[in-house]
Design a protein around this motif. Structure first.
Motif, PDB file in Angstrom:
ATOM      1  N   THR A   1      54.060  30.662 -67.093  1.00 11.40           N
ATOM      2  CA  THR A   1      53.710  32.067 -66.854  1.00 11.40           C
ATOM      3  C   THR A   1      52.851  32.613 -67.993  1.00 11.40           C
TER       4      THR A   1
ATOM      5  N   TRP B   1      49.304  31.399 -67.484  1.00  4.81           N
ATOM      6  CA  TRP B   1      48.678  32.239 -66.443  1.00  4.81           C
ATOM      7  C   TRP B   1      48.224  33.565 -67.043  1.00  4.81           C
TER       8      TRP B   1
ATOM      9  N   MET C   1      44.226  34.646 -67.100  1.00  2.00           N
ATOM     10  CA  MET C   1      43.774  35.817 -66.343  1.00  2.00           C
ATOM     11  C   MET C   1      42.958  36.784 -67.191  1.00  2.00           C
TER      12      MET C   1
ATOM     13  N   PRO D   1      53.631  38.736 -65.840  1.00  2.00           N
ATOM     14  CA  PRO D   1      53.929  38.005 -64.606  1.00  2.00           C
ATOM     15  C   PRO D   1      54.682  38.889 -63.603  1.00  2.00           C
TER      16      PRO D   1
ATOM     17  N   VAL E   1      47.183  32.730 -58.340  1.00  2.00           N
ATOM     18  CA  VAL E   1      46.153  31.978 -59.060  1.00  2.00           C
ATOM     19  C   VAL E   1      44.863  32.020 -58.238  1.00  2.00           C
TER      20      VAL E   1
ATOM     21  N   HIS F   1      44.912  24.715 -61.731  1.00  2.00           N
ATOM     22  CA  HIS F   1      45.939  24.902 -60.704  1.00  2.00           C
ATOM     23  C   HIS F   1      47.110  23.957 -60.946  1.00  2.00           C
TER      24      HIS F   1
ATOM     25  N   LEU G   1      49.433  24.849 -63.972  1.00  2.00           N
ATOM     26  CA  LEU G   1      50.315  25.981 -63.695  1.00  2.00           C
ATOM     27  C   LEU G   1      51.390  25.614 -62.685  1.00  2.00           C
TER      28      LEU G   1
END
Length: 487
Positions: free
Chosen positions: A394, A397, A401, A418, A445, A454, A457
Motif C-alpha cells: 500500500t 502504491w 500515485m 490507501p 491501479v 502491477h 503491487l
C-alpha cells in the motif's frame, strides 16, 4: 468466571471498532512550526477541519505562569482521545500539551500547575478501564490456549526460515543475552521546537553536544512504549541506511520523561513529503527501493561476528512512520508497536514473544486483511512479517500515485491514503473488513502502468499472506525495473 473472561476476550477480537466521527474542527494556529499539520485537514482562517482524525491537539508554553499557544490543530497521528475538553495536569519543561475530542476544544487549555502526574478526571472512565482490563485478560488467555496447543517450539520466525547453527549455540549467542545499554547523560540536550506529536510521544528538533537531532519524548506514563522502541533500536546489528539512526536514550532529570535521540530527517514524514511534492520516476524509484531495503533488513535474521540479529515485525508501517532524508531516501522509524521475533531456545523466549503480540496493532488503512478481521495465527511470526509486506504494497502504491512520469498528459493525483478515495479519509474497522477482507478490494491501479508495477503491487498485497512477496523479493523486483520510466 474465568470461562466468561475467555469467551468475552475471544469475542472482543472480532467486534468492530466504532466509526470515527467525521468533520472534527479544531483551532488552528498559523505559524512556521505548524506547517506539518497543514496536511491533516483543510484550513480556513483559524479553523482546521480534520481529514484523518477525531482529535484536536494543542501545545502551550508557560510564560509568566500563563499558557501561550505554540501549536494548535488536528492531531497528526490517527488515534482516539477521551476528553472532550483541553485539560492537562502535567508540565514537560515549560510546555503543556492536551488532546481533546470536541469541536474547537483546543482553543483554551485548562491545567493544574500544582500537579505533576496525570489524573483521571471523569468517573465514567473507570468503567471503560475495567472493561478494557477484562478484554485484555481474555485476549491473553486465548493466546495462552493457542500456545499450549502448538506442537513445535518457536525458532526464528517460522518453519519457512531456519538458522543453520546448532540449537545449543542459539542460547549463547541470542540477542536476549546482550547487555542492556546504559542511559545517556542528557544534561547538554536542548529542545528547540516541536515538529510533531503522536499518541504516545512528541517529537522535537533539538541539539545534543552541538549536533542537531530529533528528540522523541515519552511522558512517564508511556514507559512501556518507550521500552519497546528502545529495545528494537538497541538490537545488535540494527544499523542500516533504511532505518533511522539511533543515537541513544535516557531520562530527563527535571521531569523523568523518557527520551530517544535519533537522526533528524529534514524532509519529515513520507506522508508530509508526498502531500507537498510529486516526483519524477528516478526520485520515486529511489524512495521505493530504499523503503523496501529498510524493511527487508528489519525482517532479516542472521548471525554476524558471533552475535544474533533477530527478525523484527514493524506492525505499524504507514507513511507517517517512514521518514525522508534530504538525499531522497526513506528510513523506517516508530517501532513502539513492533514485535522482536526471538529465536532463543527455551520457554522464556517463547512466553515473552507470545505475551507481546496483539492482533490488531497499527494504522487501519494499511492493515492486512487477516489482521483486520482477527483471523490470524499469532503464534506464527511469519504472519506478522507478511502483514508488513501488505503494508509495504500500500505504501508503494501511495508513492507511485505521486509520480509525474506515470501520469504524462494528465495531472498527477493529489496525495491520498490507501482506500481514502473509496471509503473516505477515516474509514472504520467495520468498513475496511467488508471492503478489504470480504470483498478483497485493493487501491485502484491505473491500467496504463507497465505490467511490472502491477505485479509488484498485486503480489505484495495478495489476500493469501503465504502468496505475498517477501520484502527482499519486492526490493529485488524494484531494482530490476528500468531506470527510465516506461509506463
Amino acid at each position: 468466571m474465568w470461562l466468561y473472561l475467555v469467551i468475552f476476550g475471544c469475542l472482543s477480537l472480532c467486534v468492530p471498532a466504532p466509526a470515527v466521527e467525521q468533520g472534527r474542527s479544531c483551532v488552528f494556529l498559523t505559524s512556521s512550526r505548524n506547517s506539518r499539520n497543514m496536511e491533516e485537514g483543510r484550513v480556513n482562517g483559524t479553523i482546521q477541519y480534520c481529514a484523518h482524525t477525531n482529535c484536536c491537539v494543542g501545545f502551550f508554553r508557560i510564560i509568566d505562569g500563563q499558557p501561550v499557544a505554540e501549536l494548535q490543530g488536528c492531531k497528526m497521528v490517527v488515534g482516539g482521545c477521551l476528553d472532550p475538553t483541553c485539560f492537562t495536569s502535567t508540565t514537560h519543561l515549560d510546555y503543556i500539551r492536551c488532546e481533546c475530542s470536541s469541536n474547537l476544544c483546543n482553543g483554551n487549555i485548562t491545567w493544574n500547575a500544582e500537579e505533576k502526574q496525570p489524573q483521571l478526571k471523569h468517573s465514567s472512565h473507570s468503567t471503560d478501564m475495567v472493561t478494557a482490563i477484562v478484554v485484555v485478560l481474555g485476549m491473553l488467555l486465548c493466546t495462552l490456549v493457542v500456545a499450549v496447543k502448538c506442537r513445535h517450539r518457536f525458532r526464528g520466525y517460522d518453519d519457512k526460515q531456519h538458522l543453520s547453527l546448532p540449537e545449543e549455540s542459539l542460547t549463547s549467542l541470542c540477542s536476549c543475552h546482550i547487555s542492556k545499554q546504559s542511559d545517556m547523560d542528557l544534561t547538554s540536550m536542548e529542545l528547540q521546537q516541536i515538529v510533531g506529536s503522536g499518541h504516545f510521544a512528541s517529537v522535537w528538533q533539538g541539539s545534543y553536544q552541538g549536533t542537531t537531532v530529533a528528540v522523541k519524548v515519552f511522558p512517564t506514563w508511556c514507559k512501556q512504549e518507550f521500552t519497546v522502541e528502545r529495545e528494537v533500536y538497541g538490537l545488535p546489528h540494527l544499523v542500516h541506511a533504511g532505518i533511522a539512526h539511533f543515537l541513544g536514550a535516557g531520562r530527563k532529570s527535571d521531569s523523568g520523561d523518557c527520551v530517544l535521540l535519533l537522526e533528524l530527517a529534514t524532509c519529515g514524514s513520507l506522508s508530509s513529503f508526498l502531500s507537498k511534492n510529486s516526483s519524477d520516476w528516478t526520485t520515486t524509484l529511489k524512495l521505493a527501493q530504499s523503503l523496501s531495503e529498510g524493511l527487508a533488513y528489519l525482517h532479516s535474521d542472521f548471525y554476524r561476528h558471533g552475535v544474533h540479529k533477530p527478525a523484527v515485525a514493524h506492525r505499524d508501517l504507514s507513511s507517517n512512520n517512514v521518514l525522508v532524508r534530504d538525499d531522497g531516501t526513506c528510513v523506517l522509524c516508530d517501532f513502539g508497536s513492533s514485535t522482536i521475533l526471538r529465536s532463543c531456545a527455551g520457554p522464556h523466549s517463547w512466553q515473552r514473544y507470545m505475551v507481546n503480540v496483539q492482533s490488531q496493532v497499527g494504522t487501519l488503512c494499511y492493515m492486512a486483511p487477516e489482521l483486520l478481521d482477527g483471523c490470524v495465527n499469532l503464534s506464527s511470526g511469519w504472519c506478522l512479517i507478511q502483514g508488513d509486506v501488505y503494508s509495504l504494497g500500500t505504501l508503494l502504491w501511495e508513492l507511485l500515485m505521486r509520480c509525474s512520469d506515470l501520469f504524462i498528459g494528465c495531472p498527477v493525483p493529489e496525495h491520498r491514503l490507501p482506500y481514502e478515495e473509496e471509503l473516505g479519509a477515516s474509514p472504520s474497522l467495520e468498513q475496511l473488513i467488508v471492503h478489504v477482507s470480504e470483498r478483497r478490494e485493493r487501491p485502484s491501479v491505473p491500467k496504463h502502468w507497465q505490467q511490472g508495477l502491477h505485479d509488484i503491487l498485486l503480489d505484495s498485497w495478495d489476500h493469501d499472506s503465504d502468496a505475498r512477496l517477501t520484502a527482499q523479493c519486492a526490493r529485488d523486483r524494484l531494482v530490476s525495473l528500468p531506470p527510465c520510466c516506461s509506463i
